[in-house]
Structure formats: C-alpha cells, structure tokens
Design a protein around this motif. Structure first.
Motif, PDB file in Angstrom:
ATOM      1  N   LYS A  34      15.903 -11.945  53.643  1.00  0.00           N
ATOM      2  CA  LYS A  34      16.242 -10.296  52.450  1.00  0.00           C
ATOM      3  C   LYS A  34      15.728 -10.854  50.837  1.00  0.00           C
ATOM      4  N   LEU A  35      15.925 -12.195  51.106  1.00  0.00           N
ATOM      5  CA  LEU A  35      15.593 -13.532  49.377  1.00  0.00           C
ATOM      6  C   LEU A  35      13.690 -12.755  49.002  1.00  0.00           C
ATOM      7  N   ASP A  36      12.834 -12.654  50.114  1.00  0.00           N
ATOM      8  CA  ASP A  36      11.427 -12.514  50.156  1.00  0.00           C
ATOM      9  C   ASP A  36      11.038 -10.536  48.807  1.00  0.00           C
ATOM     10  N   GLN A  37      11.992  -9.735  49.822  1.00  0.00           N
ATOM     11  CA  GLN A  37      11.366  -9.006  48.475  1.00  0.00           C
ATOM     12  C   GLN A  37      12.621  -9.302  46.858  1.00  0.00           C
ATOM     13  N   LEU A  38      13.236  -9.555  47.322  1.00  0.00           N
ATOM     14  CA  LEU A  38      14.028 -10.135  46.020  1.00  0.00           C
ATOM     15  C   LEU A  38      13.188 -11.041  44.582  1.00  0.00           C
ATOM     16  N   ARG A  39      12.419 -11.998  45.693  1.00  0.00           N
ATOM     17  CA  ARG A  39      11.424 -12.677  44.492  1.00  0.00           C
ATOM     18  C   ARG A  39      10.296 -11.820  44.619  1.00  0.00           C
ATOM     19  N   GLU A  40       9.689 -11.225  45.154  1.00  0.00           N
ATOM     20  CA  GLU A  40       8.872  -9.777  44.745  1.00  0.00           C
ATOM     21  C   GLU A  40       9.045  -9.210  43.880  1.00  0.00           C
ATOM     22  N   GLN A  41      10.462  -8.521  43.726  1.00  0.00           N
ATOM     23  CA  GLN A  41      10.693  -8.023  41.938  1.00  0.00           C
ATOM     24  C   GLN A  41      10.768  -8.990  40.581  1.00  0.00           C
ATOM     25  N   ILE A  42      11.660  -9.843  41.049  1.00  0.00           N
ATOM     26  CA  ILE A  42      11.356 -10.946  40.397  1.00  0.00           C
ATOM     27  C   ILE A  42      10.089 -11.524  39.258  1.00  0.00           C
ATOM     28  N   ALA A  43       9.703 -11.348  40.583  1.00  0.00           N
ATOM     29  CA  ALA A  43       8.184 -11.873  40.012  1.00  0.00           C
ATOM     30  C   ALA A  43       7.370 -11.097  38.467  1.00  0.00           C
ATOM     31  N   ARG A  44       7.866  -9.676  39.188  1.00  0.00           N
ATOM     32  CA  ARG A  44       7.427  -9.409  37.481  1.00  0.00           C
ATOM     33  C   ARG A  44       7.797  -9.403  36.398  1.00  0.00           C
ATOM     34  N   LEU A  45       9.078 -10.583  36.184  1.00  0.00           N
ATOM     35  CA  LEU A  45       9.480 -11.054  34.936  1.00  0.00           C
ATOM     36  C   LEU A  45       8.638 -12.142  34.808  1.00  0.00           C
ATOM     37  N   ALA A  46       7.328 -12.689  35.189  1.00  0.00           N
ATOM     38  CA  ALA A  46       6.926 -13.483  34.445  1.00  0.00           C
ATOM     39  C   ALA A  46       6.642 -13.090  33.121  1.00  0.00           C
ATOM     40  N   TRP A  47       5.958 -13.650  32.434  1.00  0.00           N
ATOM     41  CA  TRP A  47       5.287 -13.809  31.104  1.00  0.00           C
ATOM     42  C   TRP A  47       4.345 -13.087  31.298  1.00  0.00           C
ATOM     43  N   PRO A  48       3.127 -13.035  31.424  1.00  0.00           N
ATOM     44  CA  PRO A  48       1.899 -12.585  31.612  1.00  0.00           C
ATOM     45  C   PRO A  48       2.519 -10.772  31.716  1.00  0.00           C
ATOM     46  N   THR A  49       2.763 -10.846  32.512  1.00  0.00           N
ATOM     47  CA  THR A  49       3.458  -9.526  32.825  1.00  0.00           C
ATOM     48  C   THR A  49       4.450  -8.607  31.315  1.00  0.00           C
ATOM     49  N   ARG A  50       4.809  -9.448  31.640  1.00  0.00           N
ATOM     50  CA  ARG A  50       6.107  -8.814  30.736  1.00  0.00           C
ATOM     51  C   ARG A  50       5.774  -9.145  29.066  1.00  0.00           C
ATOM     52  N   ALA A  51       5.285  -9.842  28.789  1.00  0.00           N
ATOM     53  CA  ALA A  51       4.370 -10.116  27.333  1.00  0.00           C
ATOM     54  C   ALA A  51       3.815  -8.456  27.509  1.00  0.00           C
ATOM     55  N   GLY A  52       2.562  -8.531  28.248  1.00  0.00           N
ATOM     56  CA  GLY A  52       1.835  -7.095  28.101  1.00  0.00           C
ATOM     57  C   GLY A  52       2.660  -5.437  27.980  1.00  0.00           C
ATOM     58  N   GLU A  53       3.831  -5.619  28.670  1.00  0.00           N
ATOM     59  CA  GLU A  53       4.696  -4.588  28.443  1.00  0.00           C
ATOM     60  C   GLU A  53       5.605  -4.480  27.114  1.00  0.00           C
ATOM     61  N   MET A  54       5.783  -5.530  26.633  1.00  0.00           N
ATOM     62  CA  MET A  54       6.907  -6.061  25.540  1.00  0.00           C
ATOM     63  C   MET A  54       4.993  -5.455  24.054  1.00  0.00           C
ATOM     64  N   ASP A  55       4.303  -5.892  24.473  1.00  0.00           N
ATOM     65  CA  ASP A  55       3.875  -5.550  23.595  1.00  0.00           C
ATOM     66  C   ASP A  55       2.998  -4.417  22.982  1.00  0.00           C
ATOM     67  N   GLY A  56       3.421  -3.256  24.373  1.00  0.00           N
ATOM     68  CA  GLY A  56       2.885  -2.063  24.065  1.00  0.00           C
ATOM     69  C   GLY A  56       3.100  -1.685  23.974  1.00  0.00           C
ATOM     70  N   ARG A  57       4.865  -2.274  24.034  1.00  0.00           N
ATOM     71  CA  ARG A  57       6.300  -1.267  23.588  1.00  0.00           C
ATOM     72  C   ARG A  57       5.685  -1.575  22.091  1.00  0.00           C
ATOM     73  N   LEU A  58       5.631  -2.856  21.530  1.00  0.00           N
ATOM     74  CA  LEU A  58       6.178  -3.340  19.627  1.00  0.00           C
ATOM     75  C   LEU A  58       4.538  -1.939  19.251  1.00  0.00           C
ATOM     76  N   GLU A  59       3.714  -1.254  20.130  1.00  0.00           N
ATOM     77  CA  GLU A  59       2.224  -0.987  19.378  1.00  0.00           C
ATOM     78  C   GLU A  59       3.229   0.544  18.746  1.00  0.00           C
ATOM     79  N   GLY A  60       4.431   1.219  19.723  1.00  0.00           N
ATOM     80  CA  GLY A  60       4.374   2.415  19.307  1.00  0.00           C
ATOM     81  C   GLY A  60       5.726   2.304  19.347  1.00  0.00           C
ATOM     82  N   ALA A  61       6.149   1.029  18.182  1.00  0.00           N
ATOM     83  CA  ALA A  61       7.715   0.858  17.548  1.00  0.00           C
ATOM     84  C   ALA A  61       7.099   1.892  15.957  1.00  0.00           C
ATOM     85  N   ARG A  62       7.643   3.072  15.620  1.00  0.00           N
ATOM     86  CA  ARG A  62       7.767   3.642  14.233  1.00  0.00           C
ATOM     87  C   ARG A  62       8.574   4.181  13.583  1.00  0.00           C
TER      88      ARG A  62
END
Length: 372
Positions: A344-372
């Motif tokens: 059961k761990l393999d599937q969870l690891r796939e989800q946790i891998a989405r927290l890797a900084w290259p992914t998260r930084a891009g998502e937060m960069d985009g959200r920051l650009e929309g701050a008003r």
C-alpha cells in the motif's frame, strides 16, 4: 517577478521552507531574516526591525512586486511602519503555525495562553491579500478557533469581528510545503529477517510526545521483539527527561541518536523500515512526508494533519495511544505482514512525490503571481 520575503524566525522548518522554495523558484527573492530564538520578542520587534531594514535596503529603489511573510510577523504593524511603496504591495502570509491553537506547556500558570499573539495572527491574516496554510487541518482549526474565540471579546458584535473571519475564509488557501526531491529514490529489496528499524524524528520537546514512543519501545522489548532505534531531532535548552533514560535503557539497540546532518538523515531514512510519530501537535508533518518519500512505512496517530497526509489510509494510522502503537509495531515486526503494508505504500509514495520542491515551487510561483 521580484519578491520581498520576510522571515522573522529563520530556523528549522521555517528556514527549510523558504530555502527550498527560493532555490527552485523562477522569481527573484530578496530575503530578510531574524534568528530563530526568543519567538515572543521576534513577534513584537520584527515589524519595527524589518521596516527599518527595508527603508535602508539597496534594492528599495528598484522596488518589489509582492510581499511574502510568515505567521511570525505582525504584518499589519509592519505595513503601518514600512515605506509607502512597500506598504501598498500585494501580500501573502504563510502560516506554518498559529498562536491560537498551538499547544501550551508547563504549569497551569505557564500554560495560560497569551492571546495577544493570537490576535496578532488574526490581524496579520486580515492585512494579507492571501493567507496560505500548510494543511487543510491547520486552516480549519485556526479559522474555526477564531470563530469560537472572537465572539467572546468585548464589543465583538459591534466591531463585526465575525465578519472578519468570514473574509479570511474567502482568502485562505492550502499550499503544502515542499520536500527534498533527493529523498525520493528506489528502495533496497526487503531486508528479510533483520531487526525492525524504527525511526522517531522530531523536536525533542513535550508536544512531540516522546514518552509514548519510548513506552511502546519498552513493551516491544518486554515481548522479545528484536528492533533497532534511530531517535533523531533538534534539542533545545529543556530536554524531556525520558531521552536520557531511553538512551541508557536501549543502548544496545540504538543506531543513531540526536541531531544528524542532512546527508546522514537521508541515509538513515533510506535504510529504516518504519517511521513513527507520537505527536500531540502537528500542523503538517514534514518529517513524516520525507520519511514516506524515502520509503519508510509511516505509523502515525489518527489525529492532527496526519490523516490528510496519508489520504485517510487506515493502514498507516493508529489510535494514538501507546497500546495501539505497540500493536501496530508488533504486526510490522513480522516480515510477511510488513510486506502487506509495503504494497500500500507505493501508491502513497506517488502522491507524496508531488510535494518535491521542483513541483511545489512552480505551483506556489504561479499562485504568488495571482496575489492582488
């Protein structure tokens, strides 16, 4: 995009968050920080200190596009003191924690919560264009806590404080912190009948509930279960007595003890079987996320942000007391049972891998650009 980032408590997970984001971001950050000690004093003086530093900063004339701060800064006070071109910037406040629901400690007198700091968190959120929380759990306990607490204040109805909470809900989003992508790697094949290797990694403080972990280890020992321990984390001036006792009691089973380098930490996780948390307080669970990414089986209490982290998978949650923890660890000491959990761990690891900084930084960069 030029970002002015203010971190009034630059240490531990707060520091790792900003360093991880900045190192992977497409934006240009100017980072101003204060040391990670005397947190109450930091919250009081940070607006004055940062306003002075910004006014004298060589980058001030070039200007910034957005302001980013953490919950340890009173943003409303800072904006009142900052130069106009900074005061009027769109702003994002990131809540690693909050002083309304953070657990208190000590004697009854010492546990009396200083609600002035909680109100500073409230005004910081009100002053921000957007409020980011590190988990859905954290967002909900903070906003629900405000909704329960503020109506008890004098003149609350006339001052429309509840309307302020409603406006925060509309401007609050969840932005999970990132994790080191180097932790995500292929695991070695099953280690067969080698002793179960348990990792407990947290601040060595009472809110992480080390007593329950050592009580569980003691019961495993009494039952004749063969296991090894890696007890990791930062220490502060007051360390719970249970650590000294445990170091002596489990001396022949300890593989690693105390603070280790980041590289050594990765090596420990890569070789460990199980990551255990006994925390009474956790707004996200970065250590658990990192351990899962590294391939450790998580054994986490069914409370706080942990169910959210493991997507409510009951295989990775226990009832939250030492007895139920022992029961789960006895199961995992059996190689065949452990392999069932690992499936059961393999599937969870796939989800946790989405927290890797290259992914998260891009998502937060985009959200920051929309701050008003």
């Amino acid at each position: 995009m030029r970002v002015l980032a203010l971190n009034a408590f630059h240490g531990g997970s707060h520091r790792a968050f900003l360093e991880g984001w900045i190192s992977h971001s497409r934006h240009d950050f100017t980072l101003l920080t204060l040391p990670d000690r005397a947190w109450k004093w930091r919250m009081r003086h940070a607006p004055v200190t940062f306003a002075s530093q910004v006014a004298a900063h060589p980058e001030r004339d070039r200007g910034w596009d957005v302001l980013f701060c953490t919950d340890m800064l009173s943003l409303a006070e800072f904006r009142g003191l900052a130069p106009p071109q900074v005061r009027d910037l769109p702003s994002v406040a990131y809540f690693h924690e909050n002083q309304l629901t953070y657990p208190t400690r000590g004697s009854d007198a010492e546990r009396q919560r200083d609600l002035h700091f909680a109100f500073s968190n409230f005004t910081t959120a009100l002053a921000a264009s957007e409020v980011w929380f590190n988990s859905t759990y954290h967002r909900d306990v903070f906003l629900d806590g405000l909704a329960e607490w503020l109506p008890t204040m004098p003149d609350a109805k006339r001052l429309q404080l509840e309307e302020g909470v409603a406006s925060l809900r509309a401007r609050s989003v969840v932005q999970y912190p990132g994790i080191d992508e180097s932790l995500i790697c292929e695991r070695e094949q099953s280690r067969g009948d080698e002793p179960l290797h348990l990792v407990w990694a947290a601040r060595w403080e009472h809110d992480k509930n080390p007593d329950d972990f050592f009580a569980a280890a003691r019961q495993l020992k009494e039952r004749g279960i063969d296991f090894r321990l890696s007890v990791l984390g930062e220490t502060y001036r007051q360390v719970p007595d249970c650590f000294a006792q445990a170091r002596e009691e489990f001396a022949d089973r300890i593989l690693h003890w105390g603070f280790v380098s980041r590289e050594e930490y990765r090596r420990v996780l890569a070789k460990a079987d199980v990551f255990v948390s006994t925390a009474l307080h956790e707004f996200f669970g970065i250590a658990a996320a990192e351990a899962i990414a590294a391939g450790c089986l998580p054994v986490l209490p069914d409370r706080l942000a942990y169910p959210e982290l493991v997507q409510e998978e009951q295989a990775f949650l226990y009832d939250g007391d030492a007895a139920s923890l022992v029961q789960r660890l006895v199961e995992l000491a059996d190689t065949q049972r452990r392999e069932q959990y690992e499936a059961k761990l393999d599937q969870l690891r796939e989800q946790i891998a989405r927290l890797a900084w290259p992914t998260r930084a891009g998502e937060m960069d985009g959200r920051l650009e929309g701050a008003r």
